[in-house]
Design a protein around this motif. Structure first.
Motif, PDB file in Angstrom:
ATOM      1  N   MET A   6       0.824  -1.206   0.000  1.00 15.85           N
ATOM      2  CA  MET A   6       0.000   0.000   0.000  1.00 15.85           C
ATOM      3  C   MET A   6       0.861   1.262   0.000  1.00 15.85           C
ATOM      4  O   MET A   6       0.645   2.182  -0.790  1.00 15.85           O
ATOM      5  N   PHE A   7       1.847   1.299   0.868  1.00 18.53           N
ATOM      6  CA  PHE A   7       2.677   2.505   0.987  1.00 18.53           C
ATOM      7  C   PHE A   7       3.572   2.679  -0.235  1.00 18.53           C
ATOM      8  O   PHE A   7       3.717   3.792  -0.767  1.00 18.53           O
ATOM      9  N   HIS A   8       4.149   1.582  -0.705  1.00 16.09           N
ATOM     10  CA  HIS A   8       5.040   1.653  -1.868  1.00 16.09           C
ATOM     11  C   HIS A   8       4.270   2.106  -3.107  1.00 16.09           C
ATOM     12  O   HIS A   8       4.772   2.929  -3.890  1.00 16.09           O
ATOM     13  N   SER A   9       3.062   1.595  -3.302  1.00 13.42           N
ATOM     14  CA  SER A   9       2.282   1.964  -4.488  1.00 13.42           C
ATOM     15  C   SER A   9       1.914   3.444  -4.453  1.00 13.42           C
ATOM     16  O   SER A   9       1.893   4.113  -5.498  1.00 13.42           O
ATOM     17  N   GLN A  10       1.642   3.986  -3.258  1.00 11.66           N
ATOM     18  CA  GLN A  10       1.292   5.404  -3.165  1.00 11.66           C
ATOM     19  C   GLN A  10       2.504   6.305  -3.349  1.00 11.66           C
ATOM     20  O   GLN A  10       2.385   7.439  -3.815  1.00 11.66           O
ATOM     21  N   LEU A  11       3.675   5.818  -2.985  1.00  8.93           N
ATOM     22  CA  LEU A  11       4.889   6.587  -3.224  1.00  8.93           C
ATOM     23  C   LEU A  11       5.190   6.660  -4.719  1.00  8.93           C
ATOM     24  O   LEU A  11       5.752   7.643  -5.201  1.00  8.93           O
ATOM     25  N   GLN A  12       4.808   5.628  -5.446  1.00  8.02           N
ATOM     26  CA  GLN A  12       5.035   5.614  -6.886  1.00  8.02           C
ATOM     27  C   GLN A  12       3.984   6.416  -7.646  1.00  8.02           C
ATOM     28  O   GLN A  12       4.305   7.142  -8.586  1.00  8.02           O
ATOM     29  N   GLN A  13       2.730   6.281  -7.252  1.00  4.49           N
ATOM     30  CA  GLN A  13       1.631   6.982  -7.934  1.00  4.49           C
ATOM     31  C   GLN A  13       0.545   7.308  -6.912  1.00  4.49           C
ATOM     32  O   GLN A  13      -0.282   6.473  -6.583  1.00  4.49           O
ATOM     33  N   ARG A  14       0.565   8.521  -6.429  1.00  2.00           N
ATOM     34  CA  ARG A  14      -0.373   8.931  -5.389  1.00  2.00           C
ATOM     35  C   ARG A  14      -1.771   9.106  -5.964  1.00  2.00           C
ATOM     36  O   ARG A  14      -1.942   9.656  -7.043  1.00  2.00           O
ATOM     37  N   VAL A  15      -2.766   8.629  -5.231  1.00  2.00           N
ATOM     38  CA  VAL A  15      -4.163   8.784  -5.631  1.00  2.00           C
ATOM     39  C   VAL A  15      -4.928   9.436  -4.484  1.00  2.00           C
ATOM     40  O   VAL A  15      -4.426   9.569  -3.366  1.00  2.00           O
ATOM     41  N   THR A  16      -6.163   9.841  -4.756  1.00  2.00           N
ATOM     42  CA  THR A  16      -6.996  10.461  -3.736  1.00  2.00           C
ATOM     43  C   THR A  16      -7.530   9.386  -2.791  1.00  2.00           C
ATOM     44  O   THR A  16      -7.568   8.196  -3.144  1.00  2.00           O
TER      45      THR A  16
END
Length: 216
Positions: A6-16
């Motif tokens: 979860m954290f790694h994916s948001q660091l790569q492509q942040r979503v709302t």
């Protein structure tokens, strides 16, 4: 692993927050609801097969809402869903943290939220979500060498072997501090370690990775 992904994916492509939570619901709800309803219907049609299990409307609804532990203090109707109830609580907290503008504030929300959830519930296993987040943070911002990754994997496996040979080998389903120390810490080292070593491409393993929740 969930905290890491979860954290790694948001660091790569942040979503709302809304987009994040919608994607989680789409991935989890259809299969889980279908199997939960299947168990409930099977009980109504063939109750003798369930021995002492007594399915109630309240239990079924709380299971579908991912609230059986919070509502009834019980496991959900579909037993393996107990992990999903904690996952859903984590997803809600993670979605809330995405409203923060800075990474520091987001981390603070996650640390404080998981700590409060662990203290309130008494299920310290939720701290292992934080372990995954820490692993993703180190991987993304302080990426150690592959040699360090191998060392972490070896140390993590060694610690697990010690746990398996000790009095703590039965604590895999014990959700308190002993579980976190004797299973969570080695898992943290292994997850971080394998993320650092050289990856390889394999089509069917990639497919199984995407299907991991369905298989579970």
């Amino acid at each position: 692993i969930s905290g890491f992904v979860m954290f790694h994916s948001q660091l790569q492509q942040r979503v709302t927050p809304g987009v994040f939570f919608k994607k989680r619901l789409i991935r989890i709800v259809p299969i889980y609801w279908s199997l939960t309803v299947l168990v409930a219907v099977a009980y109504l049609l063939l109750p003798a097969l369930f021995r002492v299990l007594q399915v109630t409307t309240s239990w079924t609804l709380s299971s579908l809402a991912f609230l059986s532990w919070w509502w009834n203090g019980s496991q959900p109707l579909l037993y393996v869903g107990w992990t999903l109830e904690w996952e859903m609580a984590f997803y809600l907290l993670f979605a809330l943290s995405l409203a923060a503008k800075s990474l520091r504030v987001q981390m603070s929300v996650l640390v404080a939220g998981l700590a409060l959830l662990a203290l309130y519930s008494g299920y310290l296993i939720v701290i292992e979500f934080l372990f995954g987040i820490i692993a993703a943070y180190i991987y993304y911002y302080h990426k150690p060498t592959a040699a360090t990754g191998w060392l972490l994997v070896i140390v993590g496996i060694a610690l697990l072997l010690v746990t398996l040979q000790s009095q703590y080998r039965m604590l895999v389903m014990e959700l308190g501090v002993q579980r976190v120390l004797h299973w969570g810490v080695p898992a943290l080292l292994i997850v971080l370690g394998v993320s650092l070593i050289q990856q390889f491409k394999c089509g069917w393993l990639h497919y199984l990775g995407h299907a991991s929740y369905s298989i579970y």
